[in-house]
Write a protein that holds these residues in place. Structure first.
Motif, short mmCIF file in Angstrom:
data_model
loop_
_atom_site.label_atom_id
_atom_site.label_comp_id
_atom_site.label_asym_id
_atom_site.label_seq_id
_atom_site.Cartn_x
_atom_site.Cartn_y
_atom_site.Cartn_z
N VAL A 199 0.98 -1.27 0.04
CA VAL A 199 0.08 -0.01 0.02
C VAL A 199 0.78 1.26 0.03
CG1 VAL A 199 -1.83 1.34 1.53
CG2 VAL A 199 -1.76 -1.21 1.14
N GLY A 200 0.54 2.50 -1.08
CA GLY A 200 1.09 3.54 -0.75
C GLY A 200 0.05 4.55 -0.48
N LEU A 201 0.28 5.54 0.31
CA LEU A 201 -0.64 6.64 0.74
C LEU A 201 -0.09 7.98 0.44
CD1 LEU A 201 -3.15 7.64 2.42
CD2 LEU A 201 -1.53 7.31 4.45
N ILE A 202 -0.87 8.66 -0.54
CA ILE A 202 -0.43 10.07 -0.64
C ILE A 202 -1.69 10.96 0.27
CG2 ILE A 202 0.06 11.65 -2.40
CD1 ILE A 202 0.18 9.39 -4.75
N ASN A 233 -8.71 17.96 -3.90
CA ASN A 233 -9.47 17.44 -5.17
C ASN A 233 -8.65 17.67 -6.30
OD1 ASN A 233 -11.32 16.73 -3.28
ND2 ASN A 233 -12.72 18.23 -3.92
N ALA A 234 -8.03 18.96 -6.52
CA ALA A 234 -7.40 19.23 -7.62
C ALA A 234 -6.31 18.40 -8.29
CB ALA A 234 -6.88 20.74 -7.66
N PHE A 235 -5.63 17.75 -7.25
CA PHE A 235 -4.49 16.65 -7.56
C PHE A 235 -5.02 15.43 -8.07
CE2 PHE A 235 -2.86 20.06 -4.61
CZ PHE A 235 -1.60 20.41 -5.24
N HIS A 236 -6.31 15.08 -7.72
CA HIS A 236 -6.75 13.66 -7.87
C HIS A 236 -6.43 13.46 -9.42
CE1 HIS A 236 -9.97 13.86 -4.55
NE2 HIS A 236 -8.57 13.96 -3.95
N PRO A 237 -6.82 14.17 -10.50
CA PRO A 237 -6.63 13.58 -11.64
C PRO A 237 -5.35 13.13 -12.14
CG PRO A 237 -7.91 15.69 -11.89
CD PRO A 237 -7.53 15.46 -10.44
N GLU A 238 -4.34 13.92 -11.82
CA GLU A 238 -2.85 14.00 -12.36
C GLU A 238 -2.38 12.42 -11.55
OE1 GLU A 238 -0.15 16.84 -11.37
OE2 GLU A 238 1.27 16.38 -12.82
N MET A 239 -2.77 12.49 -10.44
CA MET A 239 -2.03 11.35 -9.37
C MET A 239 -2.83 10.03 -9.92
SD MET A 239 -1.84 13.04 -5.70
CE MET A 239 -0.58 14.47 -5.32
N ALA A 240 -4.26 10.24 -9.94
CA ALA A 240 -4.93 8.89 -10.29
C ALA A 240 -4.36 8.27 -11.55
CB ALA A 240 -6.31 9.02 -10.14
N ALA A 265 -12.96 15.24 -9.46
CA ALA A 265 -12.06 16.37 -9.70
C ALA A 265 -12.97 17.66 -9.97
CB ALA A 265 -11.28 16.26 -11.14
N PRO A 266 -12.42 18.88 -9.82
CA PRO A 266 -13.46 20.11 -10.08
C PRO A 266 -13.77 20.27 -11.44
CG PRO A 266 -11.69 20.47 -8.67
CD PRO A 266 -10.97 19.11 -9.27
N ALA A 267 -13.03 19.66 -12.47
CA ALA A 267 -13.51 19.90 -13.91
C ALA A 267 -13.96 18.52 -14.15
CB ALA A 267 -12.23 20.42 -14.73
N LEU A 268 -15.06 18.74 -15.30
CA LEU A 268 -15.72 17.51 -15.56
C LEU A 268 -14.94 16.74 -16.59
CD1 LEU A 268 -18.18 15.60 -15.53
CD2 LEU A 268 -19.17 17.05 -17.30
N ALA A 269 -13.93 17.64 -17.47
CA ALA A 269 -13.09 16.77 -18.40
C ALA A 269 -11.98 15.85 -17.70
CB ALA A 269 -12.40 18.11 -19.13
N ASP A 270 -11.47 16.51 -16.25
CA ASP A 270 -10.74 15.77 -15.65
C ASP A 270 -11.30 14.35 -15.11
OD1 ASP A 270 -8.53 17.29 -16.10
OD2 ASP A 270 -9.12 18.54 -14.34
N ALA A 271 -12.57 14.55 -14.81
CA ALA A 271 -13.31 13.41 -14.33
C ALA A 271 -13.35 12.45 -15.41
CB ALA A 271 -14.44 13.92 -13.63
N ARG A 272 -13.46 12.96 -16.64
CA ARG A 272 -13.59 12.09 -17.83
C ARG A 272 -12.49 11.36 -18.04
NH1 ARG A 272 -18.32 12.67 -20.58
NH2 ARG A 272 -19.47 14.68 -20.64
N ALA A 273 -11.18 12.00 -18.03
CA ALA A 273 -9.86 11.74 -18.34
C ALA A 273 -9.44 10.45 -17.07
CB ALA A 273 -8.79 12.63 -18.23
N MET A 274 -9.85 10.63 -15.98
CA MET A 274 -9.83 9.67 -14.89
C MET A 274 -10.36 8.40 -15.19
SD MET A 274 -10.00 12.12 -11.66
CE MET A 274 -9.65 10.84 -10.34
N ARG A 275 -11.75 8.59 -15.80
CA ARG A 275 -12.48 7.36 -16.20
C ARG A 275 -11.79 6.56 -17.22
NH1 ARG A 275 -17.95 6.65 -19.24
NH2 ARG A 275 -16.58 7.92 -20.58
N ALA A 276 -11.37 7.36 -18.17
CA ALA A 276 -10.54 6.80 -19.38
C ALA A 276 -9.54 5.95 -18.91
CB ALA A 276 -10.18 7.88 -20.54
#
Lengths: 382, 382, 382, 382
Positions: free
Chosen positions: B13-16, B89-96, B113-124
């Protein structure tokens, strides 16, 4: 010892018994250092169960390094500094005394022992050992209850004049429940020693000693089916009503019932004072209600407080109020207090001295029931 | 894999991040294997904080073996199998996304993530990786809420026709609270994305997709004092009222307020069906109330159920009903479900697919507020 | 007599005393015929107060035709068929006996009298008169309590095994409250006769006779200021704890306190049976809670029933459930039952026979307190 | 007029309609002068029902002197000073206007009328008549609600920023309930005019005018069985969700549902302000909860106040707090306020002017629902 030293230090743990309370202890040992930063880190060294196989299985499940079916081996092990005893009550005296004599600290589940003489011997062993000996009366650890203590100490309800306590569950409420050891005389009196000890631990924190006691015990069912389905006479009392007078003159009542359909983990307190009152129910363990007789009558009422970081040590678990602690968290707090006691720090624990006082009140109640009159608990010997 | 194999297996396990949720994750990783016997044993390998010193201090406090201030190093570490992301939250996309691309499983706090586009990228990224990617919507794990799901699925209240949801706390209720990032536009809409996502995760479990939404947002205070004490215009809305129509035609309302004096952790549900109704409030998280329209009118009423071993997976924590789980226990259950997902077992989790649905409802609500009319959430792309 | 005859018939009412209960009686007499269609219409004939002036003023206020300061004149008046006696308790015996001897029906407030001999004489007078003699134990009239009776009679909670009753208010809770007749010995024992009689009237309905009793009484304040502000020793006990054994073997406790800060009109019952339990609190007088030990454990809990038209005779007041009756409505129901008794119909009332049973339990409790042991209530004489 | 004159004076009452509300009015007229000493004594002169026979029967039951099937005769009767109108809503305009034109005071049940134009005409008639014209919005009379008003006026919760209101019952919750006039379009919109008007009367007292409104209405069941059992399309909406903006900028929501299984008489308010919050639920009509954000965080919580003599005009009914008023008592208070208004004294009533404001908000909501966007309620004409 400095804080850094404490943090660096570890402590070896042995666990005897892995039932309900055994798992609670294991969980507490596992997480106490992550919740609280100010204690030694436990090393889960040794676990004992009734057979080698079961011990091995449970050790793996609960994260202990080694396993045994010989509790004396566990107690003798040099890697073990503190022993959790979570076996049936009848085993407490022998194990606790042996562990203390072996120089171990002891965390023993409540109550101490069915016989008062055994409880006395446990206390004597604790005193002779110079080790920390603590009983598992975890309800005193609830931040909500701590807050009640603080409120009373601050005079928030003035001088306490009356206490009502109740403890109820329903695991014996079904008349069809088979006759088991809980209904047999050797297990003790019934609800009196099984339940009353818990509210007595709270009463002790709040008001000190029980001075005298009256008691009425009853059986909801005269018989229970034995394994063949035939009726067998029940020997213990699942319901007990106690009237008490406490140190300082507080009038009290204590009603306990383990056949109370609908009650699952109720420990209810009503504390009336000269300036207000306090209500508490363990089934809603994150709440305290206080009534203060001040200000305009139109604004007076019970204030329902949800515990939060303002109620020590909730903040070690969560920074947000009203999110709720659970029963197992109380055991983590108890474990931390035990570790503080071992460190020589001020600690909030029920010692074997305290526990013996509770046992003495219980046995006085049993005598009162037999005699049908008030019984003095008497001054603590020694 | 056999049960024994699973038990023998461990997972790195890693924890950020080690704030509120970081400590929750650490506690969950620490105790999950002791609570649940059916999952791999976590090894707490690596912890990341903003500085090396802080990281070392927190690693020692939380029981992690190594520490770093470089989250990419943590993600790249071969001993790390799964990464807990508990940063702002703003760091979630890049890290995830990086973690998934590095072949790690991800346990990321909500919202995505605050932006929907980032959430989409995370899902992708999650889809592309083939790894398990789970969001920290822990309230769905409450045995009480699971029981609600089961009741509805069994038809206990007939066909659901209306839902009312509320989520309220009071950490923004004081007008004197300084202007902080929570009041600045880059943090998002305010209560809408900070709070509404939680009840939306519950709604999703119960009823599926949000089809359309109307929204009214408001600011309790137009300004807040800046660090110099001068009034600064608040850019987010601490209060939001949503009207919804759900899949299957259920009419719904969702009221969220992070400036609601007196509310500490309220997530209240009222679910009305053709044969009964269900009530729930997270502030009393061990309780569910159900009304069944059957039998004589004289006997009908809300039945308040205290959770217990009959409500999965309460029994992993405690064998006695009504003794109470706490908030942190929900995170332990979530962690267990994550581990089951990693094992390929059926698991109860909010995936990045599910999370994107929630984000889409939130952004539709924001558009509805701007336009002053209903907004369709639309079919999920891809 | 036919229904139409009953409706046409009227009945002449005399009222002695116009304090708290006097006004309640007046209101009940005023509205009983409008609420209930099945009783005679009261004519408010005669009112008695301590002076002619006050009597005239109160008669006009309460709608009585004539006024007097001579209660014997009221009792002798041929237009008066029934006499409401709402004077201080010490006057009850003389007035009630005189009224009965004059051939009037009597509605007398509780308790009967401070001295047991007087209560016996009242009962003897009632028996000798052949008239209806009823005591104002209005709590038995609550549709919620009637429902409890019905539930127990139907076996909804199986065989009752334990009862807990409490009655608490706080009008004596302030230590600064001046010494008054309530603290003086001639008024009686204190909470024991002032309060305990109410729950005893409920217990009597549910379980019949009290067989034996133990009692502990206490004073929250040893002294109260006299009119000059000097401390004067309090002679009555504002708090009393009773343990009871009831007909049929039910174990019971009864805790009463008129110095209980925060309690305003609490009469709480907990009734445990072999198949369930029932909870009640007069402060929420439109609610009953029942737990039934049937069905799956996951669905068991206390069902909170709001009274409505399904709970007789709520429907005489309102056709919609959950809208709530108030305290004064109980007195209207009591008045209707009295009128039914006068008509010779089956009626739900506490007769002087029933009342004497309650008094006997109270006096037995006082003896038990003095003796410090169980006291048998004994078989009812005559 | 002096107090003594007022007390000597009587007032002649006519009652049209004897259903649910008709009986409530009759009870109020019967007991108002006994409860309150400061009003004229009502003479129950004339009662109107749909047939002469029924009228006679009801007159005898409710204590009215004369009976008729011709409401115009009642209105024209010189002995009648004030007319209670408790007929179905569609009859309100014609009757109320005729009564006002005949110089009578009017006490009309809510809502005013299905059509806004009729409500306008009623208000015009009231203005032209110079008589007292009052609507039966009795919930504003509850001492508990009065206390809420006082608390807000005193700034006890600072500046109000958000209101949540709900009103729910379950008399339309059963899908098997036959199609009746309540499901037919001529009866109005459904829950919107049947229910929302009640909380709107409370909102009006607390915050003044509704400025704009959004609305979503829904049908729990598309059809209901007709008398032959065949499905018939439902034309009204049993559920309505409203979002509001109030005078002074308060954000509000209003959720009403007459198909809400389990709710019997719920009118719930949550009022959030800058310094605290207030909770209320009509199902527990003798309680108010207030949270004040002052003092230490550890002591903050909702204070549950039981109403008592400190909450006007509870003391007219009972001198003891916490003993409870009922729904019918609210109607008595309303009747007293009406009598005060007739006397020219300051009175707490919902006039036809106030009622028209409520109707206008309702019709604006209906337009908003049709249009799917916010609707301004607009300034009150005239």
């Amino acid at each position: 010892m400095s804080g850094a030293d404490k943090q660096a230090r570890s402590i070896g743990v042995g666990l005897i018994g892995t039932g309900y309370m055994g798992k609670c202890h294991a969980l507490a040992w596992t997480s106490v250092r992550t919740v609280f930063g100010d204690v030694a880190r436990p090393r889960l060294e040794f676990l004992c169960e009734v057979s080698e196989d079961l011990a091995r299985e449970r050790a793996q499940a609960l994260g202990f390094a080694r396993a045994t079916a010989d509790w004396r081996a566990l107690i003798a092990d040099p890697a073990v500094d503190v022993v959790s005893i979570t076996t049936p009550n009848a085993f407490h005296p022998e194990m606790a005394i042996a562990a203390l004599e072996a120089g171990k600290h002891v965390w023993c589940e409540k109550p101490m022992a069915p016989a008062l003489a055994d409880a006395r011997a446990m206390r004597a062993a604790a005193r002779a050992s110079g080790r920390v000996a603590v009983l598992g009366y975890n309800y005193i650890q609830n931040p909500a209850f701590r807050h009640i203590e603080a409120l009373i100490a601050q005079g928030a309800i003035g001088t306490p004049v009356q206490l009502r306590a109740e403890m109820d569950e329903d695991f014996m409420a079904d008349a069809a429940t088979r006759f088991s050891w809980k209904s047999a005389a050797p297990s003790g009196y019934g609800a009196l020693d099984d339940f009353a000890v818990h509210p007595l631990s709270l009463i002790q924190r709040l008001f000190g000693r029980v001075e005298r006691v009256f008691c009425d015990m009853a059986k909801p069912y005269a018989t229970r089916p034995d394994d063949a389905g035939a009726p067998r006479a029940v020997e213990t009392h699942d319901m007990a009503n106690l009237l008490l007078r406490l140190e300082g003159g507080v009038q009290a009542s204590l009603l306990v019932n383990r056949a109370a359909w609908g009650r699952k983990g109720r420990i209810a307190l009503q504390i009336f004072g000269s300036k207000g009152s306090i209500l508490y129910d363990q089934e809603r363990m994150n709440e305290v209600e206080i009534y203060r007789a001040d200000g305009a009558a139109s604004g007076q009422g019970y204030t329902r407080i949800l515990t939060g970081p303002a109620h020590e040590p909730y903040d070690a678990f969560l920074p947000a109020p009203g999110h709720g602690l659970g029963f197992n968290d109380l055991k983590v707090i108890e474990c931390r207090e035990l570790l503080r006691a071992i460190d020589g720090a001020p600690a909030r624990v029920v010692t074997f001295d305290d526990g013996l006082e509770i046992e003495r009140a219980v046995h006085a109640a049993a005598r009162a029931f037999e005699a049908g009159r008030w019984e003095d608990v008497g001054a603590l010997d020694g």
